[in-house]
Design an enzyme around this catalytic site. Structure first.
Site, PDB file in Angstrom:
ATOM      1  N   TYR A 287     -15.421   0.550  -7.957  1.00 64.35           N
ATOM      2  CA  TYR A 287     -16.537   1.474  -7.780  1.00 64.35           C
ATOM      3  C   TYR A 287     -17.724   1.033  -8.630  1.00 64.35           C
ATOM      4  CZ  TYR A 287     -19.204   5.878  -7.916  1.00 64.35           C
ATOM      5  OH  TYR A 287     -20.181   6.825  -7.835  1.00 64.35           O
TER       6      TYR A 287
ATOM      7  N   ASP B  13     -29.422   8.752 -16.125  1.00 70.13           N
ATOM      8  CA  ASP B  13     -29.074   8.857 -14.705  1.00 70.13           C
ATOM      9  C   ASP B  13     -29.887   9.963 -14.052  1.00 70.13           C
ATOM     10  OD1 ASP B  13     -27.786   8.609 -12.251  1.00 70.13           O
ATOM     11  OD2 ASP B  13     -26.049   9.786 -12.870  1.00 70.13           O
TER      12      ASP B  13
ATOM     13  N   ASP C  31     -22.504   3.749  -5.396  1.00 72.11           N
ATOM     14  CA  ASP C  31     -23.263   4.996  -5.500  1.00 72.11           C
ATOM     15  C   ASP C  31     -24.700   4.730  -5.068  1.00 72.11           C
ATOM     16  OD1 ASP C  31     -24.618   7.274  -6.290  1.00 72.11           O
ATOM     17  OD2 ASP C  31     -23.909   7.233  -8.368  1.00 72.11           O
TER      18      ASP C  31
ATOM     19  N   ASP D  47     -26.948   7.232  -4.630  1.00 69.54           N
ATOM     20  CA  ASP D  47     -27.737   8.411  -4.992  1.00 69.54           C
ATOM     21  C   ASP D  47     -28.134   9.205  -3.746  1.00 69.54           C
ATOM     22  OD1 ASP D  47     -27.451   7.846  -7.653  1.00 69.54           O
ATOM     23  OD2 ASP D  47     -29.408   6.920  -7.896  1.00 69.54           O
TER      24      ASP D  47
ATOM     25  N   HIS E 292     -21.895   6.084  -1.067  1.00 67.32           N
ATOM     26  CA  HIS E 292     -21.973   7.532  -0.943  1.00 67.32           C
ATOM     27  C   HIS E 292     -23.394   8.013  -1.181  1.00 67.32           C
ATOM     28  CE1 HIS E 292     -21.997   8.591  -5.275  1.00 67.32           C
ATOM     29  NE2 HIS E 292     -20.990   7.772  -5.469  1.00 67.32           N
TER      30      HIS E 292
ATOM     31  N   GLU F 157     -25.732  11.683  -1.642  1.00 64.01           N
ATOM     32  CA  GLU F 157     -25.534  13.039  -2.137  1.00 64.01           C
ATOM     33  C   GLU F 157     -26.602  13.991  -1.631  1.00 64.01           C
ATOM     34  OE1 GLU F 157     -27.216  12.502  -6.632  1.00 64.01           O
ATOM     35  OE2 GLU F 157     -25.625  11.190  -5.933  1.00 64.01           O
TER      36      GLU F 157
ATOM     37  N   CYS G 298     -27.528  13.399 -13.031  1.00 60.55           N
ATOM     38  CA  CYS G 298     -26.087  13.252 -13.166  1.00 60.55           C
ATOM     39  C   CYS G 298     -25.375  14.493 -12.637  1.00 60.55           C
ATOM     40  CB  CYS G 298     -25.722  13.009 -14.630  1.00 60.55           C
ATOM     41  SG  CYS G 298     -23.945  12.963 -14.950  1.00 60.55           S
TER      42      CYS G 298
ATOM     43  N   ARG H  11     -21.518  13.066  -0.563  1.00 60.49           N
ATOM     44  CA  ARG H  11     -21.209  13.810  -1.787  1.00 60.49           C
ATOM     45  C   ARG H  11     -21.957  15.135  -1.766  1.00 60.49           C
ATOM     46  NH1 ARG H  11     -22.858  11.885  -7.939  1.00 60.49           N
ATOM     47  NH2 ARG H  11     -23.973  13.813  -8.389  1.00 60.49           N
TER      48      ARG H  11
ATOM     49  N   GLU I 103     -17.979  17.003  -5.811  1.00 57.48           N
ATOM     50  CA  GLU I 103     -18.418  16.801  -7.187  1.00 57.48           C
ATOM     51  C   GLU I 103     -18.310  18.060  -8.044  1.00 57.48           C
ATOM     52  OE1 GLU I 103     -18.589  14.891  -9.428  1.00 57.48           O
ATOM     53  OE2 GLU I 103     -20.562  14.053  -9.842  1.00 57.48           O
TER      54      GLU I 103
ATOM     55  N   ASN J 138     -13.631  12.926  -8.246  1.00 58.43           N
ATOM     56  CA  ASN J 138     -14.305  12.228  -9.341  1.00 58.43           C
ATOM     57  C   ASN J 138     -13.661  12.644 -10.662  1.00 58.43           C
ATOM     58  OD1 ASN J 138     -16.052  10.971 -11.099  1.00 58.43           O
ATOM     59  ND2 ASN J 138     -17.773  12.354 -10.708  1.00 58.43           N
TER      60      ASN J 138
END
Length: 305
Positions: free
Chosen positions: A51, A65, A92, A94, A119, A121, A129, A164, A194, A216
Protein backbone atom coordinates in the site's frame (compact mmCIF):
# COMPACT_ATOMS: atom_id res chain seq x y z
CA UNK A 1 17.57 -11.59 -15.24
CA UNK A 2 13.81 -12.01 -14.85
CA UNK A 3 12.60 -9.89 -11.96
CA UNK A 4 16.08 -8.54 -11.19
CA UNK A 5 15.74 -4.96 -12.41
CA UNK A 6 11.99 -4.86 -11.95
CA UNK A 7 8.98 -7.02 -11.20
CA UNK A 8 8.75 -10.33 -13.05
CA UNK A 9 4.96 -10.07 -12.97
CA UNK A 10 3.22 -7.70 -15.36
CA UNK A 11 0.97 -4.92 -14.11
CA UNK A 12 -1.99 -6.63 -15.77
CA UNK A 13 -1.29 -9.90 -13.96
CA UNK A 14 -0.93 -8.07 -10.64
CA UNK A 15 -4.34 -6.49 -11.15
CA UNK A 16 -5.91 -9.82 -11.96
CA UNK A 17 -4.30 -11.30 -8.87
CA UNK A 18 -5.62 -8.45 -6.69
CA UNK A 19 -9.15 -8.69 -8.01
CA UNK A 20 -9.24 -12.48 -7.67
CA UNK A 21 -7.83 -12.23 -4.14
CA UNK A 22 -10.61 -9.88 -3.06
CA UNK A 23 -13.10 -12.62 -3.92
CA UNK A 24 -11.03 -15.49 -2.54
CA UNK A 25 -12.53 -15.50 0.95
CA UNK A 26 -9.08 -14.87 2.45
CA UNK A 27 -8.15 -11.55 4.07
CA UNK A 28 -5.59 -9.65 2.00
CA UNK A 29 -2.94 -7.87 4.10
CA UNK A 30 -1.42 -4.70 2.63
CA UNK A 31 1.28 -3.00 4.74
CA UNK A 32 2.24 0.50 3.72
CA UNK A 33 5.63 0.99 2.07
CA UNK A 34 7.35 4.38 2.09
CA UNK A 35 10.02 3.24 -0.36
CA UNK A 36 10.69 0.49 -2.90
CA UNK A 37 13.11 -1.12 -0.42
CA UNK A 38 10.36 -1.41 2.20
CA UNK A 39 8.11 -2.91 -0.49
CA UNK A 40 10.75 -5.56 -1.11
CA UNK A 41 10.72 -6.43 2.58
CA UNK A 42 6.90 -6.60 2.59
CA UNK A 43 7.07 -9.11 -0.25
CA UNK A 44 9.94 -11.07 1.27
CA UNK A 45 8.06 -11.59 4.54
CA UNK A 46 5.03 -12.92 2.70
CA UNK A 47 2.28 -10.31 2.72
CA UNK A 48 -0.38 -10.17 0.02
CA UNK A 49 0.13 -6.67 -1.34
CA UNK A 50 1.71 -3.26 -0.88
CA UNK A 51 0.00 0.00 0.00
CA UNK A 52 1.14 3.54 -0.79
CA UNK A 53 -0.39 5.87 1.78
CA UNK A 54 -1.08 9.52 1.02
CA UNK A 55 -0.32 10.39 4.63
CA UNK A 56 3.04 8.65 4.41
CA UNK A 57 3.93 10.24 1.08
CA UNK A 58 3.09 13.65 2.54
CA UNK A 59 5.10 13.00 5.67
CA UNK A 60 8.06 11.75 3.65
CA UNK A 61 8.01 15.09 1.83
CA UNK A 62 7.87 16.90 5.17
CA UNK A 63 4.23 17.94 4.67
CA UNK A 64 1.01 17.37 6.62
CA UNK A 65 -1.70 15.19 5.11
CA UNK A 66 -4.00 18.00 4.01
CA UNK A 67 -4.08 17.56 0.24
CA UNK A 68 -0.80 19.28 -0.61
CA UNK A 69 0.75 16.48 -2.63
CA UNK A 70 0.30 16.40 -6.40
CA UNK A 71 -0.80 13.77 -8.87
CA UNK A 72 2.72 13.74 -10.33
CA UNK A 73 4.28 13.03 -6.92
CA UNK A 74 1.82 10.26 -6.14
CA UNK A 75 2.10 8.49 -9.49
CA UNK A 76 5.89 8.84 -9.54
CA UNK A 77 6.41 7.34 -6.12
CA UNK A 78 3.67 4.80 -6.69
CA UNK A 79 5.36 3.60 -9.89
CA UNK A 80 8.69 3.16 -8.11
CA UNK A 81 7.15 1.14 -5.31
CA UNK A 82 4.89 -0.95 -7.56
CA UNK A 83 7.80 -1.95 -9.78
CA UNK A 84 9.88 -3.23 -6.86
CA UNK A 85 7.91 -6.46 -6.26
CA UNK A 86 5.53 -8.94 -7.87
CA UNK A 87 2.81 -7.99 -5.38
CA UNK A 88 -0.18 -5.83 -6.37
CA UNK A 89 0.11 -2.26 -5.10
CA UNK A 90 -2.84 -0.08 -4.03
CA UNK A 91 -2.32 3.68 -3.92
CA UNK A 92 -4.11 6.46 -2.06
CA UNK A 93 -5.40 8.97 -4.61
CA UNK A 94 -7.11 11.25 -2.07
CA UNK A 95 -10.10 12.97 -3.70
CA UNK A 96 -8.78 12.38 -7.22
CA UNK A 97 -6.89 15.70 -7.43
CA UNK A 98 -9.81 17.76 -8.64
CA UNK A 99 -13.14 17.55 -10.39
CA UNK A 100 -14.42 14.46 -12.28
CA UNK A 101 -12.25 15.14 -15.32
CA UNK A 102 -9.20 15.32 -13.03
CA UNK A 103 -10.29 12.05 -11.44
CA UNK A 104 -10.41 10.44 -14.88
CA UNK A 105 -6.88 11.62 -15.61
CA UNK A 106 -5.76 10.36 -12.22
CA UNK A 107 -7.00 6.87 -13.04
CA UNK A 108 -5.33 7.01 -16.46
CA UNK A 109 -1.94 7.98 -15.04
CA UNK A 110 -2.08 5.65 -12.04
CA UNK A 111 -2.95 2.75 -14.32
CA UNK A 112 -0.11 3.66 -16.66
CA UNK A 113 2.23 3.77 -13.65
CA UNK A 114 1.66 0.06 -13.05
CA UNK A 115 -0.50 0.21 -9.92
CA UNK A 116 -3.11 -2.47 -9.28
CA UNK A 117 -5.69 -0.05 -7.95
CA UNK A 118 -6.42 3.22 -6.20
CA UNK A 119 -8.87 4.56 -3.68
CA UNK A 120 -10.86 7.76 -3.90
CA UNK A 121 -12.55 9.38 -0.93
CA UNK A 122 -15.71 11.38 -0.38
CA UNK A 123 -14.14 14.23 1.55
CA UNK A 124 -14.32 17.79 0.31
CA UNK A 125 -11.23 18.98 -1.53
CA UNK A 126 -8.66 19.63 -0.11
CA UNK A 127 -8.92 16.59 2.15
CA UNK A 128 -7.40 15.95 5.54
CA UNK A 129 -6.19 12.89 7.39
CA UNK A 130 -9.09 10.50 7.91
CA UNK A 131 -8.53 10.18 11.66
CA UNK A 132 -8.57 13.94 12.35
CA UNK A 133 -11.65 15.77 13.56
CA UNK A 134 -13.33 18.53 11.57
CA UNK A 135 -13.59 16.61 8.30
CA UNK A 136 -16.33 17.38 5.80
CA UNK A 137 -17.74 15.14 3.08
CA UNK A 138 -19.29 15.97 -0.26
CA UNK A 139 -22.83 14.88 -1.04
CA UNK A 140 -23.45 11.44 -2.47
CA UNK A 141 -24.11 12.75 -5.98
CA UNK A 142 -20.73 14.47 -6.11
CA UNK A 143 -18.87 11.36 -5.04
CA UNK A 144 -20.83 9.24 -7.50
CA UNK A 145 -19.65 11.56 -10.27
CA UNK A 146 -16.05 11.04 -9.16
CA UNK A 147 -16.47 7.29 -9.23
CA UNK A 148 -18.25 7.20 -12.57
CA UNK A 149 -15.44 9.29 -14.06
CA UNK A 150 -12.92 6.87 -12.59
CA UNK A 151 -14.72 3.81 -13.97
CA UNK A 152 -15.10 5.42 -17.40
CA UNK A 153 -11.37 6.20 -17.56
CA UNK A 154 -10.27 2.70 -16.59
CA UNK A 155 -8.88 0.71 -19.53
CA UNK A 156 -7.90 -2.48 -17.75
CA UNK A 157 -11.14 -3.95 -16.38
CA UNK A 158 -9.16 -5.60 -13.58
CA UNK A 159 -7.80 -2.29 -12.25
CA UNK A 160 -9.43 -1.98 -8.83
CA UNK A 161 -11.32 1.21 -8.00
CA UNK A 162 -11.91 1.52 -4.27
CA UNK A 163 -14.27 4.08 -2.76
CA UNK A 164 -13.43 5.38 0.69
CA UNK A 165 -16.14 6.93 2.83
CA UNK A 166 -15.34 9.21 5.76
CA UNK A 167 -19.01 9.70 6.57
CA UNK A 168 -19.25 7.36 9.58
CA UNK A 169 -17.85 9.89 12.04
CA UNK A 170 -19.77 12.79 10.51
CA UNK A 171 -23.17 11.47 9.51
CA UNK A 172 -23.24 8.14 11.37
CA UNK A 173 -22.94 4.49 10.40
CA UNK A 174 -26.34 4.17 8.62
CA UNK A 175 -25.51 7.15 6.39
CA UNK A 176 -22.07 5.74 5.65
CA UNK A 177 -23.66 2.42 4.69
CA UNK A 178 -26.07 4.23 2.37
CA UNK A 179 -23.10 5.93 0.75
CA UNK A 180 -21.21 2.65 0.40
CA UNK A 181 -24.12 1.08 -1.45
CA UNK A 182 -24.40 4.08 -3.78
CA UNK A 183 -20.67 3.97 -4.46
CA UNK A 184 -20.84 0.26 -5.28
CA UNK A 185 -23.73 0.95 -7.64
CA UNK A 186 -21.54 3.61 -9.31
CA UNK A 187 -18.91 0.98 -10.04
CA UNK A 188 -16.63 0.81 -7.00
CA UNK A 189 -15.05 -2.64 -6.67
CA UNK A 190 -14.04 -2.22 -3.03
CA UNK A 191 -15.32 -0.07 -0.16
CA UNK A 192 -12.90 1.50 2.33
CA UNK A 193 -14.69 2.10 5.64
CA UNK A 194 -12.68 4.82 7.40
CA UNK A 195 -12.46 5.62 11.12
CA UNK A 196 -14.95 3.10 12.51
CA UNK A 197 -14.96 3.06 16.31
CA UNK A 198 -15.87 -0.46 17.45
CA UNK A 199 -15.86 -4.05 16.20
CA UNK A 200 -19.65 -3.75 16.07
CA UNK A 201 -19.28 -0.94 13.51
CA UNK A 202 -17.24 -3.23 11.26
CA UNK A 203 -19.80 -6.00 11.72
CA UNK A 204 -22.67 -3.64 10.90
CA UNK A 205 -20.97 -2.56 7.68
CA UNK A 206 -20.27 -6.15 6.66
CA UNK A 207 -23.84 -7.22 7.29
CA UNK A 208 -25.25 -4.37 5.20
CA UNK A 209 -22.86 -4.13 2.24
CA UNK A 210 -22.33 -6.93 -0.28
CA UNK A 211 -19.27 -5.35 -1.95
CA UNK A 212 -15.76 -6.36 -0.79
CA UNK A 213 -14.67 -4.27 2.21
CA UNK A 214 -11.30 -2.85 3.23
CA UNK A 215 -10.34 -2.01 6.83
CA UNK A 216 -7.77 0.57 7.90
CA UNK A 217 -5.73 -0.55 10.91
CA UNK A 218 -3.74 2.62 11.52
CA UNK A 219 -2.18 3.27 14.91
CA UNK A 220 -3.26 6.14 17.19
CA UNK A 221 -6.49 6.58 15.24
CA UNK A 222 -10.18 6.18 15.92
CA UNK A 223 -10.45 2.48 15.03
CA UNK A 224 -9.45 -0.33 17.41
CA UNK A 225 -6.50 -2.39 16.19
CA UNK A 226 -8.36 -5.54 15.26
CA UNK A 227 -6.27 -8.58 14.40
CA UNK A 228 -6.23 -10.15 10.97
CA UNK A 229 -8.13 -13.10 12.42
CA UNK A 230 -10.84 -10.83 13.82
CA UNK A 231 -11.26 -8.99 10.53
CA UNK A 232 -11.37 -12.25 8.59
CA UNK A 233 -14.00 -13.60 10.95
CA UNK A 234 -16.12 -10.47 10.50
CA UNK A 235 -15.82 -10.98 6.75
CA UNK A 236 -13.57 -8.17 5.60
CA UNK A 237 -11.66 -8.77 2.40
CA UNK A 238 -8.57 -6.60 2.87
CA UNK A 239 -6.73 -4.66 5.56
CA UNK A 240 -4.24 -1.81 5.41
CA UNK A 241 -1.41 -1.07 7.83
CA UNK A 242 -0.75 2.28 6.20
CA UNK A 243 1.74 4.16 8.38
CA UNK A 244 3.18 1.32 10.48
CA UNK A 245 6.52 0.96 8.69
CA UNK A 246 7.14 4.73 8.65
CA UNK A 247 6.35 5.01 12.36
CA UNK A 248 8.65 2.12 13.20
CA UNK A 249 11.45 3.58 11.10
CA UNK A 250 11.10 7.14 12.39
CA UNK A 251 11.02 5.98 16.01
CA UNK A 252 14.25 4.04 15.48
CA UNK A 253 15.88 6.89 13.56
CA UNK A 254 15.02 9.45 16.22
CA UNK A 255 16.28 7.23 19.03
CA UNK A 256 19.48 6.58 17.16
CA UNK A 257 20.15 10.21 16.31
CA UNK A 258 19.58 11.21 19.93
CA UNK A 259 22.08 8.60 21.12
CA UNK A 260 24.68 9.74 18.60
CA UNK A 261 24.13 13.35 19.63
CA UNK A 262 24.49 12.55 23.33
CA UNK A 263 27.28 9.95 23.21
CA UNK A 264 29.19 10.95 20.11
CA UNK A 265 29.07 7.46 18.56
CA UNK A 266 26.66 4.97 17.03
CA UNK A 267 28.55 1.98 18.46
CA UNK A 268 25.79 1.21 20.97
CA UNK A 269 23.21 1.07 18.18
CA UNK A 270 24.80 -1.51 15.92
CA UNK A 271 22.80 -4.42 17.35
CA UNK A 272 19.60 -2.55 16.49
CA UNK A 273 20.53 -2.02 12.84
CA UNK A 274 19.71 -4.09 9.79
CA UNK A 275 22.96 -5.86 8.96
CA UNK A 276 24.65 -5.15 5.67
CA UNK A 277 24.26 -8.82 4.72
CA UNK A 278 20.48 -8.63 5.13
CA UNK A 279 20.30 -5.47 3.02
CA UNK A 280 22.39 -7.15 0.33
CA UNK A 281 20.06 -10.15 0.48
CA UNK A 282 16.99 -7.99 -0.10
CA UNK A 283 18.71 -6.13 -2.92
CA UNK A 284 19.90 -9.45 -4.46
CA UNK A 285 23.51 -8.35 -4.74
CA UNK A 286 24.69 -11.89 -5.47
CA UNK A 287 22.35 -12.22 -8.45
CA UNK A 288 23.40 -8.85 -9.84
CA UNK A 289 27.02 -9.90 -9.47
CA UNK A 290 26.38 -13.18 -11.27
CA UNK A 291 24.53 -11.39 -14.07
CA UNK A 292 27.37 -8.88 -14.42
CA UNK A 293 30.07 -11.58 -14.37
CA UNK A 294 28.30 -13.62 -17.03
CA UNK A 295 28.36 -10.71 -19.46
CA UNK A 296 31.49 -8.77 -18.60
CA UNK A 297 33.75 -11.79 -18.36
CA UNK A 298 36.59 -10.45 -20.46
CA UNK A 299 39.60 -8.27 -19.86
CA UNK A 300 41.12 -5.59 -22.01
CA UNK A 301 44.79 -5.97 -22.82
CA UNK A 302 46.88 -3.00 -23.75
CA UNK A 303 43.89 -0.67 -23.43
CA UNK A 304 44.79 3.00 -23.32
CA UNK A 305 43.01 5.59 -21.25
Amino acid sequence: MTGLLGAATSAADKRTRFRDALNSGRLQRFPGAFSPLVAKLVADIGFDGVYVSGAVLSADLGLPDIGLTTLTEVTGRGAQIASATDLPTLVDADTGFGEPMNVARTVTLVEEAGLAGLHLEDQVNPKRCGHLDGKAVVDIATMVKRLRAAVAARRDPHFVICARTDAAGIEGIPAAIERAKAYADAGADLIFTEALHTPADFEQFRAAVATPLLANMTEFGKSPLLTASQLAEIGYNAVLYPVTTLRLAMHAVEAGLREIESTGTQSGLVDHMQHRSRLYELLRYAEYNQFDSDIFNFSLQGAQR
